[in-house]
Design a protein around this motif. Structure first.
Motif, PDB file in Angstrom:
ATOM      1  N   ALA A 192       0.798  -1.222   0.000  1.00 52.06           N
ATOM      2  CA  ALA A 192       0.000   0.000   0.000  1.00 52.06           C
ATOM      3  C   ALA A 192       0.829   1.269   0.000  1.00 52.06           C
ATOM      4  CB  ALA A 192      -0.930   0.003   1.193  1.00 52.06           C
ATOM      5  N   HIS A 294      -5.843   6.212  -5.108  1.00 57.63           N
ATOM      6  CA  HIS A 294      -5.331   4.935  -5.621  1.00 57.63           C
ATOM      7  C   HIS A 294      -5.749   3.791  -4.695  1.00 57.63           C
ATOM      8  CE1 HIS A 294      -2.681   1.791  -6.965  1.00 57.63           C
ATOM      9  NE2 HIS A 294      -2.043   1.792  -5.823  1.00 57.63           N
ATOM     10  N   LEU A 295      -5.644   4.032  -3.396  1.00 57.40           N
ATOM     11  CA  LEU A 295      -6.028   2.988  -2.441  1.00 57.40           C
ATOM     12  C   LEU A 295      -7.520   2.703  -2.506  1.00 57.40           C
ATOM     13  CD1 LEU A 295      -3.871   4.031   0.639  1.00 57.40           C
ATOM     14  CD2 LEU A 295      -3.428   2.194  -0.974  1.00 57.40           C
ATOM     15  N   LEU A 296      -8.277   3.675  -2.971  1.00 58.06           N
ATOM     16  CA  LEU A 296      -9.718   3.475  -3.131  1.00 58.06           C
ATOM     17  C   LEU A 296     -10.041   2.929  -4.519  1.00 58.06           C
ATOM     18  CD1 LEU A 296     -10.924   6.748  -1.420  1.00 58.06           C
ATOM     19  CD2 LEU A 296     -11.346   4.439  -0.613  1.00 58.06           C
ATOM     20  N   GLY A 297      -9.016   2.638  -5.271  1.00 55.75           N
ATOM     21  CA  GLY A 297      -9.212   2.043  -6.595  1.00 55.75           C
ATOM     22  C   GLY A 297      -9.536   3.050  -7.671  1.00 55.75           C
ATOM     23  N   TYR A 298      -9.545   4.354  -7.325  1.00 52.90           N
ATOM     24  CA  TYR A 298      -9.878   5.372  -8.325  1.00 52.90           C
ATOM     25  C   TYR A 298      -8.568   5.929  -8.903  1.00 52.90           C
ATOM     26  CZ  TYR A 298     -12.006   9.490 -10.427  1.00 52.90           C
ATOM     27  OH  TYR A 298     -12.414  10.454 -11.323  1.00 52.90           O
ATOM     28  N   ASP A 299      -7.969   5.146  -9.768  1.00 50.25           N
ATOM     29  CA  ASP A 299      -6.653   5.499 -10.292  1.00 50.25           C
ATOM     30  C   ASP A 299      -6.664   6.728 -11.189  1.00 50.25           C
ATOM     31  OD1 ASP A 299      -5.306   3.619  -8.898  1.00 50.25           O
ATOM     32  OD2 ASP A 299      -5.216   2.137 -10.501  1.00 50.25           O
ATOM     33  N   THR A 300      -7.807   7.004 -11.798  1.00 53.11           N
ATOM     34  CA  THR A 300      -7.882   8.186 -12.663  1.00 53.11           C
ATOM     35  C   THR A 300      -7.649   9.447 -11.810  1.00 53.11           C
ATOM     36  OG1 THR A 300      -9.417   7.016 -14.065  1.00 53.11           O
ATOM     37  CG2 THR A 300      -9.349   9.398 -14.323  1.00 53.11           C
ATOM     38  N   MET A 303      -3.929   9.682 -10.891  1.00 50.91           N
ATOM     39  CA  MET A 303      -3.070  10.191 -11.968  1.00 50.91           C
ATOM     40  C   MET A 303      -3.213  11.701 -12.122  1.00 50.91           C
ATOM     41  SD  MET A 303      -1.461   7.645 -13.231  1.00 50.91           S
ATOM     42  CE  MET A 303      -1.534   5.912 -12.875  1.00 50.91           C
ATOM     43  N   HIS A 304      -4.452  12.176 -12.044  1.00 52.51           N
ATOM     44  CA  HIS A 304      -4.662  13.614 -12.245  1.00 52.51           C
ATOM     45  C   HIS A 304      -4.126  14.421 -11.066  1.00 52.51           C
ATOM     46  CE1 HIS A 304      -6.651  13.805 -16.103  1.00 52.51           C
ATOM     47  NE2 HIS A 304      -7.235  12.644 -15.784  1.00 52.51           N
ATOM     48  N   ARG A 307      -0.582  14.678 -11.671  1.00 46.91           N
ATOM     49  CA  ARG A 307      -0.311  15.571 -12.811  1.00 46.91           C
ATOM     50  C   ARG A 307      -0.333  17.019 -12.332  1.00 46.91           C
ATOM     51  NH1 ARG A 307      -3.514  18.519 -15.559  1.00 46.91           N
ATOM     52  NH2 ARG A 307      -5.405  17.508 -14.824  1.00 46.91           N
ATOM     53  N   ILE A 367     -17.436  10.480  -6.506  1.00 48.19           N
ATOM     54  CA  ILE A 367     -17.447   9.097  -7.002  1.00 48.19           C
ATOM     55  C   ILE A 367     -18.086   8.239  -5.902  1.00 48.19           C
ATOM     56  CG2 ILE A 367     -15.972   7.127  -7.641  1.00 48.19           C
ATOM     57  CD1 ILE A 367     -15.804   9.274  -9.760  1.00 48.19           C
ATOM     58  N   VAL A 370     -15.812   6.158  -3.673  1.00 48.12           N
ATOM     59  CA  VAL A 370     -14.868   6.971  -2.886  1.00 48.12           C
ATOM     60  C   VAL A 370     -15.556   7.494  -1.634  1.00 48.12           C
ATOM     61  CG1 VAL A 370     -13.507   9.111  -2.894  1.00 48.12           C
ATOM     62  CG2 VAL A 370     -13.427   7.574  -4.866  1.00 48.12           C
TER      63      VAL A 370
ATOM     64  N   GLN B  35      -6.307   9.014 -18.223  1.00 48.09           N
ATOM     65  CA  GLN B  35      -5.530   9.334 -17.018  1.00 48.09           C
ATOM     66  C   GLN B  35      -4.275  10.145 -17.332  1.00 48.09           C
ATOM     67  OE1 GLN B  35      -4.866   5.413 -15.375  1.00 48.09           O
ATOM     68  NE2 GLN B  35      -6.845   5.404 -14.340  1.00 48.09           N
ATOM     69  N   ARG B 265     -12.995   1.584  -6.282  1.00 43.21           N
ATOM     70  CA  ARG B 265     -13.232   0.192  -5.897  1.00 43.21           C
ATOM     71  C   ARG B 265     -14.260   0.117  -4.775  1.00 43.21           C
ATOM     72  NH1 ARG B 265      -8.438  -1.018  -5.291  1.00 43.21           N
ATOM     73  NH2 ARG B 265      -8.174  -1.791  -7.385  1.00 43.21           N
TER      74      ARG B 265
END
Lengths: 565, 292
Positions: A192, A294-300, A303-304, A307, A367, A370, B35, B265
């Motif tokens: 993690a 990311h830990l919540l699985g919302y990788d988008t 990434m932002h 960024r 989300i 989230v 992304q 998730r």
């Protein structure tokens, strides 16, 4: 002017009320001294629990840190410095307890102040001080560390310690019959947070019943190293304590020295320090926000967030010359100035970051998965936050309104107005929202700071060292307050104590984890934004020659990439 | 069987075999674009990954010895499913459909069973999560196919029929999405929590085979309802039907990929409650409209 006088009178009243509580112990109080917002009270070790009890039961006072020091060369004793803070009055109270070298025992205060637990264990590990009426076990030193060797005692130099102890990797490698092995000391694992940490999580089904933390796997002995360096070398070492918010450590160290030596730092330098500190807070919170998503699985979202963070990193490079580990702090000021062109560019970047982050937060927080997993998970009640003397967004997420920038103003924070975001729910969502609000607040503070940068020098010409003076430097890092306590030496710090916010906040994680679902464990651990150690190294063992080589882990990674190509 | 039909089935099977990793590559590229990442160098990356994994040495953990046998069995099932799916546009009846459904459910059970063999706690937790969702979703799968089949069979150009079609399509594609184990329902793997969960002990050729089977399963779950719809509803020539099935399946597959990028998730308790609620509502709506 009148308000300043009123404040001083109030401060004196507060101090005298504290002193009156302590003075009850009469012949056991050896002296009281007040200077630079620090009240030093020397007491006999026998009355420590009673005095601590008096302080702990006074509203608004909490234990900030404790420094144990080997002062046998000076007065033939070890000395413990318990630092308590009164936030609303901007005062630090230091209880000084001398511990005779022939009988290094002192009563514990853990039963009175839970937050003292790790400090006592560390003092036992590093200086061999016995705390009476509590269970003592190794916290910081490895299990196979030689008995009766206390690394912070002055008779041991860094070189001595390196000869006395090396990890028994060669012996072990021989034992298992390995011819050539690579040991990656990342310790117990979890994917993690990508840092050395170990939480033993006891679950029933997927529900966490209890959790135990084991840490201190990469103790780097930085405090000991600092005692062998010149005053102006230490900021560069201090900045390497953390790979994300190193500037808070160099600032805190410099402030501790400046406070001990009564050095006046030029206003322009103070503004530059505050500007960089806030930039550091923004990029740290953006990093954390991304990791949380990311830990919540919302990788988008992850990434932002990163960024957007990239723009802040480029801004840091513009202002300091480096994306990270800026190296601009020195005792008495800073080494690098900023000009109007940089200020203009910084404002442009901040506006862009503000707009983009606002959009990202609006989308991410809405989300469904989230919000469902943040709300009501990892709850930390206010009472526990107070008992453990928690700091930073972890404390503020539980309704504990504590912020060093406002409570113990330093650098240029006294010249600007700002709000300290606080939420009372104590769950993961509250801690997230505190950080989100702080990003916007930091941007607002930066607008003010960049607008008001005064002209003038950026560092003092020279300063002289007065040995054995006590200094405290505290900075509100992204994770909470960082405190450096320092006892000056003639050429180097005699004793330098660093307390990072994670040290204070980690004991709260076990409380947060109880009752959460296994799925929410990584997020709950991450919700205190823990910072363990970021400088792991790989050890390559050559059995034939019994040599251990330490090489950067990145080197191994590059080697691996080349092999694939 | 006519020559053209044989050719059509052959082409369709080849597409079923070749498309899934390619579509995964496309999905990864699209995901990366959303992304603001570069993503894999090419859309064939998943194919390259599978080929590379196959070329690695075979390491079988002691507890997974029978797993290889089960994966091979699963692969045989997949080939039969692909053949039957390709055959649907040529001739479809309820018996054949029943066999397809039994094979797909069996395939899911075998893949789950492989992970259960592992003694790794992450794998065990992961697969039990997967099974919990599967229990709800497999029931949804059986019901949705039945409801969908009935709707198409009894379809006539009326508002009621259109409503029934809408509900059944929604049902069948939600089931298909959940069955694809994309976010928010990739709980069996859940990387940050379980370090790959149910697939943690797979490596090399075993991982390649598992990955390939999983991707084919994803694609068949999308293609099955389309094949049924095209076969019964449109009644075109087999070749055109098969091409049309693949075109629509590709579009929906990519659409699913885009949805997954926009979600986080779920948690096992939330996921089960949500799915049961959604399925119940859709079934009730369908029954109410049917009875009106």
């Amino acid at each position: 002017m009148s308000s300043a006088i009123a404040n001083s009178i109030q401060l004196l009243m507060e101090v005298s009320s504290i002193i009156s509580k302590v003075i009850e112990f009469n012949e056991k109080v050896f002296g009281i001294e007040q200077r630079n917002g620090i009240v030093r009270i020397k007491i006999h070790r026998d009355v420590l629990p009673y005095v601590a009890q008096k302080l702990a039961t006074t509203k608004g006072i909490y234990m900030r840190t404790m420094m144990a020091s080997d002062e046998r060369d000076l007065e033939g004793v070890y000395r413990l410095y318990y630092l308590f803070g009164i936030d609303r009055e901007h005062i630090n109270i230091v209880l000084e307890v001398a511990v005779p070298q022939e009988d290094p025992k002192v009563p514990t205060i853990v039963d009175i102040i839970k937050a003292a637990d790790w400090y006592e264990l560390e003092a036992h590990d590093m200086l061999g001080i016995e705390f009476i009426d509590r269970r003592l076990y190794r916290l910081v030193l490895p299990e196979d560390w030689p008995e009766k060797v206390y690394p912070l005692r002055k008779e041991y130099s860094v070189q001595d310690l390196m000869k006395l102890y090396r990890p028994k990797a060669v012996e072990y490698a021989k034992e298992i019959g390995a011819e050539n092995i690579v040991v990656i000391p990342i310790g117990p694992y979890h994917p993690a947070l990508h840092e050395p940490e170990f939480f033993e999580v006891y679950v029933s089904g997927e529900r966490v019943i209890d959790a135990k933390y084991v840490g201190f796997m990469v103790h780097r002995g930085i405090e000991k190293l600092g005692e062998n360096m010149k005053y102006d070398q230490v900021p560069f070492l201090a900045e390497r304590i953390c790979g994300i918010c190193g500037f808070v450590h160099s600032t805190s160290y410099c402030q501790a020295v400046e406070s001990a030596l009564n050095t006046d730092v030029p206003e322009r330098a103070q503004f530059i320090r505050s500007i960089i500190l806030e930039i550091e807070r923004i990029h740290s919170h953006l990093l954390w926000f991304g990791v949380a998503l990311h830990l919540l699985g919302y990788d988008t979202g992850f990434m932002h967030s990163w960024r957007i963070r990239e723009q802040v990193m480029v801004l840091a490079e513009l202002l300091t010359g480096s994306r990270k580990t800026y190296g601009i702090n020195v005792v008495g000021g800073v080494r690098r100035d900023i000009d109007n062109d940089k200020i203009r560019k910084a404002i442009e970047v901040l506006k862009n970051v503000e707009d983009e982050f606002k959009k990202l937060v609006e989308i991410s927080i809405n989300i469904p998965q989230v919000i469902a997993r943040l709300k009501g998970t990892g709850v930390l009640p206010l009472g526990e936050a107070i008992a453990l003397s928690l700091v930073g967004p972890t404390a503020r997420g539980s309704g504990l309104d504590r912020d060093v920038r406002r409570d113990y103003p330093y650098a240029a924070y006294r010249y600007i107005s700002f709000r300290v975001p606080t939420y009372s729910e104590g769950d993961n969502l509250a801690r997230t929202l505190v950080r989100v609000d702080e990003v916007f607040e930091s941007i607002n503070m930066l607008y003010q700071l960049l607008d008001k940068v005064p002209s003038g020098e950026i560092r003092v010409e020279s300063w002289t060292v007065e040995p054995y003076r006590l200094g405290v430097g505290s900075v509100e890092a992204p994770r909470g307050e960082v405190i450096h306590v320092l006892l000056t030496g003639r050429y180097s710090p005699y004793r330098w104590r660093v307390r990072a916010p994670t040290y204070q906040n980690l004991p709260a994680v076990s409380i947060m984890l109880k009752g959460v679902d296994l799925a929410d464990v990584p997020l709950t651990i991450a919700s205190i934004d823990p910072c363990f150690s970021c400088t792991d190294r790989a050890i390559v063992i050559d059995i034939g020659r019994s040599v251990i080589k330490t090489i950067p882990i990145e080197f191994l990674s590059l080697k691996g990439s080349k092999a694939i190509r | 069987m006519a020559f053209i039909e044989t050719i059509s089935i052959g082409i369709s099977m080849l597409l079923y075999i070749f498309f899934p990793p390619l579509l995964d590559g496309i999905e990864r590229k699209i995901k990366a674009k959303i992304q603001t990442r570069y993503g894999p160098p090419t859309v064939f990356q998943t194919w390259y990954d599978i080929i590379k994994l196959i070329s690695k040495e075979l390491k079988i953990p002691p507890t997974l010895q029978y797993g290889v046998f089960l994966l091979t069995l699963a692969f045989s099932f997949v080939i039969v499913v692909l053949y039957l799916l390709s055959y649907i546009p040529v001739s479809l009846n309820i018996y054949m459909l029943t066999i397809v459904i039994i094979l797909i459910v069996s395939l899911h059970s075998i893949l789950a069973f492989v992970s259960i063999l592992s003694s790794n706690p992450f794998s065990i937790i992961g697969i039990f999560r997967g099974l919990t969702i599967d229990i709800v979703n497999e029931m949804g799968f059986l019901t949705s196919i039945l409801v969908y089949y009935l709707t198409i069979k009894t379809f006539n150009p009326s508002i009621k029929s259109f409503l029934l079609l809408l509900f059944s399509l929604l049902f069948v594609f939600i089931v298909s999405y959940v069955g694809s184990k994309r976010l928010p329902y990739d709980l069996h793997e859940a990387e940050p929590e379980l370090a790959s969960g149910s697939v943690i002990e797979f490596s090399g050729p075993i991982l390649a085979l598992y990955l390939y089977l999983h991707l084919i399963d994803r694609y068949t779950m999308v293609a099955l309802p389309i094949a049924i719809g095209v076969a019964i509803g449109l009644q075109l020539s087999p070749l055109i039907s098969l091409l049309l099935i693949h075109v629509i399946a590709v579009v929906i597959y990519v659409f699913f990929g885009v949805i997954a990028v926009l979600l986080g998730r779920s948690r096992i308790d939330i996921a089960v409650k949500t799915l049961m609620l959604i399925y119940l509502i859709i079934i009730l709506l369908w029954i109410v409209v049917k009875l009106i």
